[in-house]
Design an enzyme around this catalytic site. Structure first.
Site, PDB file in Angstrom:
ATOM      1  N   GLU A 279       0.796  -1.234   0.000  1.00 26.98           N
ATOM      2  CA  GLU A 279       0.000   0.000   0.000  1.00 26.98           C
ATOM      3  C   GLU A 279       0.829   1.285   0.000  1.00 26.98           C
ATOM      4  OE1 GLU A 279      -2.898  -0.281   3.150  1.00 26.98           O
ATOM      5  OE2 GLU A 279      -3.851  -2.038   2.293  1.00 26.98           O
TER       6      GLU A 279
ATOM      7  N   GLU B  68      -5.728  -8.451   0.387  1.00 24.80           N
ATOM      8  CA  GLU B  68      -6.419  -8.093   1.627  1.00 24.80           C
ATOM      9  C   GLU B  68      -7.866  -7.721   1.335  1.00 24.80           C
ATOM     10  OE1 GLU B  68      -4.790  -4.951   4.121  1.00 24.80           O
ATOM     11  OE2 GLU B  68      -2.760  -5.723   3.798  1.00 24.80           O
TER      12      GLU B  68
END
Ligand code: IFM
Length: 442
Positions: free
Chosen positions: A169, A354
Site C-alpha cells: 500500500e 487483503e
C-alpha cells in the site's frame, strides 16, 4: 444470514489465505528488534488511540506456532505475512539481528511443514527509526537502503518463499502519512508528500531489480485500491473525483505499468518532485509477475474550495458501515479490478491480498459471533466469483486478518481478526467467521 459455502464453487487451484503484518502482531520489544517510526509516532499526543504502540501487540514472537496452526486448521492454503525491517536490520542498513533472521527461518519452515504457501511482503510500514530520523521516505537514500534490505530477504529466504511483494500500500506510506498526516511520520507537507510518492515507488523498483538479480520469479507489489466515485453529477465534483482517482489509484499503477505518472496530480506535485525523477521511472516499471489488490471500501469525493492544494473532500456515504466507519460496498471490488485490467490491458495474475472488516466483536463466554464479518466476506467473494466466471485471472483471496491486532492510529481499538485476541492474556479465541471458513475450506 449468509454463509461461505460459495467457497466450494471456486476453481480447485484458487488459493485461499489469510494475512497479517509484522508490526501489527509480532511485538517489537521481543527478539532484539530495532524500533520503528511507529514507536515514535505513537508517543506524539493525539496521533494514536490511547498512545498505544506495537511493543507487545499479539506477542506473535512467542505464539507464532499456535498462530500458524490456526491458519492451517482453518484449511487455508497460504499465509501472507511481512518481514520487519527493524527486526532484521535494527539500524536500518548495517548489522543484521541474527535472532530476527532465525525467527523468519523458523516461521517459513513451519509454513512449509503445514503446507501453507508463504507470501512474504518486504515492507508493511515499519520503517527503522534510524532511517526515519534521516528523513524517511522523503529521502532518496531510504529507497537505496530498501534495496539492501530486499537483498537480505531474498538471499536468506528466497529459496522457500512462494511469492514476494515489495511494498504494501504505497498510498498509505506516502499520501496518508505525509499529506494527510494520519500515519507515521504524521506530516502534512506537500514537499515531503511529492518526494515520498516517488521514493516509495523507486524503492519498489530497486527491490524488483534485486529480486530479479537472484532470479526469483513470483514477485509483485500490493496496491490498495479505492472505488472512487463522484459525490454528484456536477462537473466540479467529477473533476475532483478524477483527481482523487489519480491520488489513490493511478499514480501507483501508471508508474508500474506505464513508467509514467498521471498528469493532473503531477501538475500539483511537479515543483516538489525530486530532480530528474523521470530517469527513475524505467526502474519503477521493471515488469512484475503479479499485482496484489487490497480492497475495503469506496471514496465518495466532492469538490471543496477550502482545501488549498487538492480541492476535494471525502464525504461520508449513505451505505452501511464497518467499525472503521467505512462503507460496505462489495461491487467496488469488482469495479477496481475491472478498471485495472482494462486501463492497463493486464494479463498478469491478480491476487486479492487483503479484504475484510473491523467489527465490534465481543467475547461472550468464549464465543464470538461475528456474523456481520461472514456477510462481508460472502458479498465480496461473490464479486470475485462473477469475475472468475468472466475469465478474469484472479488467483487468490486473503482475508484480513488472521488475528485482531494493532490497527495503526486506532491502536487495539478495532478488531479485524478471524480470531479474537484478548490483549491482556494473549488468549486466541476462534470467531464464528474462522469456523465458517474452516467448514468450507476443508
Ligand atoms: O490493518 C490494515 C493493514 O495493515 C493494511 N491494509 C488495511 C488494513 C485495515 O486498515
Amino acid at each position: 444470514m449468509n454463509n461461505l459455502s460459495l467457497i466450494k464453487k471456486f476453481p480447485k487451484d484458487f488459493i485461499f489465505g489469510t494475512a497479517t503484518s509484522s508490526y501489527q502482531i509480532e511485538g517489537n520489544s521481543f527478539g532484539e528488534s530495532g524500533k520503528s517510526h511507529w514507536d515514535q509516532f505513537a508517543k506524539i499526543d493525539g496521533m494514536v488511540f490511547n498512545s498505544q504502540d506495537g511493543r507487545i501487540a499479539c506477542n506473535h514472537i512467542k505464539y507464532w506456532e499456535e498462530d500458524l496452526q490456526l491458519v492451517s486448521d482453518a484449511g487455508f492454503g497460504a499465509y501472507r505475512f511481512s518481514f520487519s525491517w527493524p527486526r532484521l536490520m535494527p539500524d536500518g542498513n548495517q548489522s543484521l539481528n541474527q535472532k530476527g533472521i532465525s525467527f523468519y527461518d523458523k516461521l517459513i519452515d513451519k509454513m512449509l511443514e503445514l503446507d501453507l504457501k508463504p507470501f512474504g511482503t518486504f515492507y508493511h510500514w515499519d520503517l527503522p527509526i534510524y532511517l526515519a530520523d534521516l528523513g524517511g521516505w522523503a529521502k532518496r537514500d531510504t529507497a537505496k537502503y530498501f534495496a539492501d534490505y530486499s537483498e537480505v530477504i531474498i538471499k536468506n529466504y528466497g529459496d522457500r518463499l512462494y511469492s514476494v511483494a515489495t511494498i504494501n500500500e504505497p498510498w498509505c506510506v506516502a499520501w496518508l502519512s505525509h499529506y494527510l498526516g494520519v500515519h507515521a511520520p504524521g506530516l502534512k507537507d506537500i514537499e515531503s508528500t511529492a518526494k515520498a510518492m516517488h521514493y516509495i515507488m523507486l524503492a519498489h523498483g530497486y527491490g524488483m531489480e534485486v529480486i530479479r538479480s537472484y532470479s526469483f520469479k513470483n514477485a509483485g507489489i500490493v496496491l490498495n485500491k479505492a472505488a472512487v466515485e463522484s459525490y454528484s453529477d456536477k462537473p466540479e465534483d467529477i473533476e475532483a473525483a478524477n483527481l482523487y482517482e489519480e491520488i489513490h489509484n493511478s499514480w501507483f499503477s501508471d508508474a508500474v505499468f506505464k513508467s509514467k505518472y498521471p498528469e493532473n496530480l503531477l501538475n500539483i506535485l511537479g515543483d516538489y518532485m525530486p530532480v530528474k525523477y523521470e530517469e527513475d521511472l524505467k526502474i519503477i516499471g521493471t515488469p512484475i509477475d503479479w499485482l496484489g489488490i487490497n480492497y475495503y471500501t469506496r471514496n465518495l469525493i466532492k469538490f471543496d474550495k477550502q482545501e488549498k492544494i487538492c480541492q476535494l473532500t471525502d464525504i461520508e456515504g449513505p451505505l452501511n458501515k464497518t467499525d472503521m466507519n467505512w462503507e460496505i460496498y462489495p461491487e467496488g471490488l469488482k469495479k477496481v479490478i475491472e478498471t485495472e485490467v482494462n486501463r492497463y490491458n493486464l494479463k498478469l495474475p491478480i491476487h486479492i491480498t487483503e479484504n475484510g472488516m473491523a467489527n465490534k466483536d465481543l467475547n461472550v463466554d468464549g464465543n464470538v459471533d461475528d456474523q456481520k464479518r461472514i456477510d462481508y466476506y460472502f458479498l465480496h467473494l461473490q464479486e470475485i466469483q462473477t469475475l472468475l466466471d468472466r475469465g478474469y485471472n484472479i488467483k487468490s483471496y486473503f482475508a484480513w486478518s488472521l488475528l485482531d491486532n494493532y490497527e495503526w492510529s486506532f491502536g487495539y481499538n478495532k478488531r479485524f481478526g478471524l480470531v479474537y485476541v484478548d490483549f491482556e492474556t494473549q488468549k486466541r479465541i476462534k470467531k464464528k467467521s474462522w469456523y465458517e471458513f474452516s467448514s468450507n475450506l476443508k
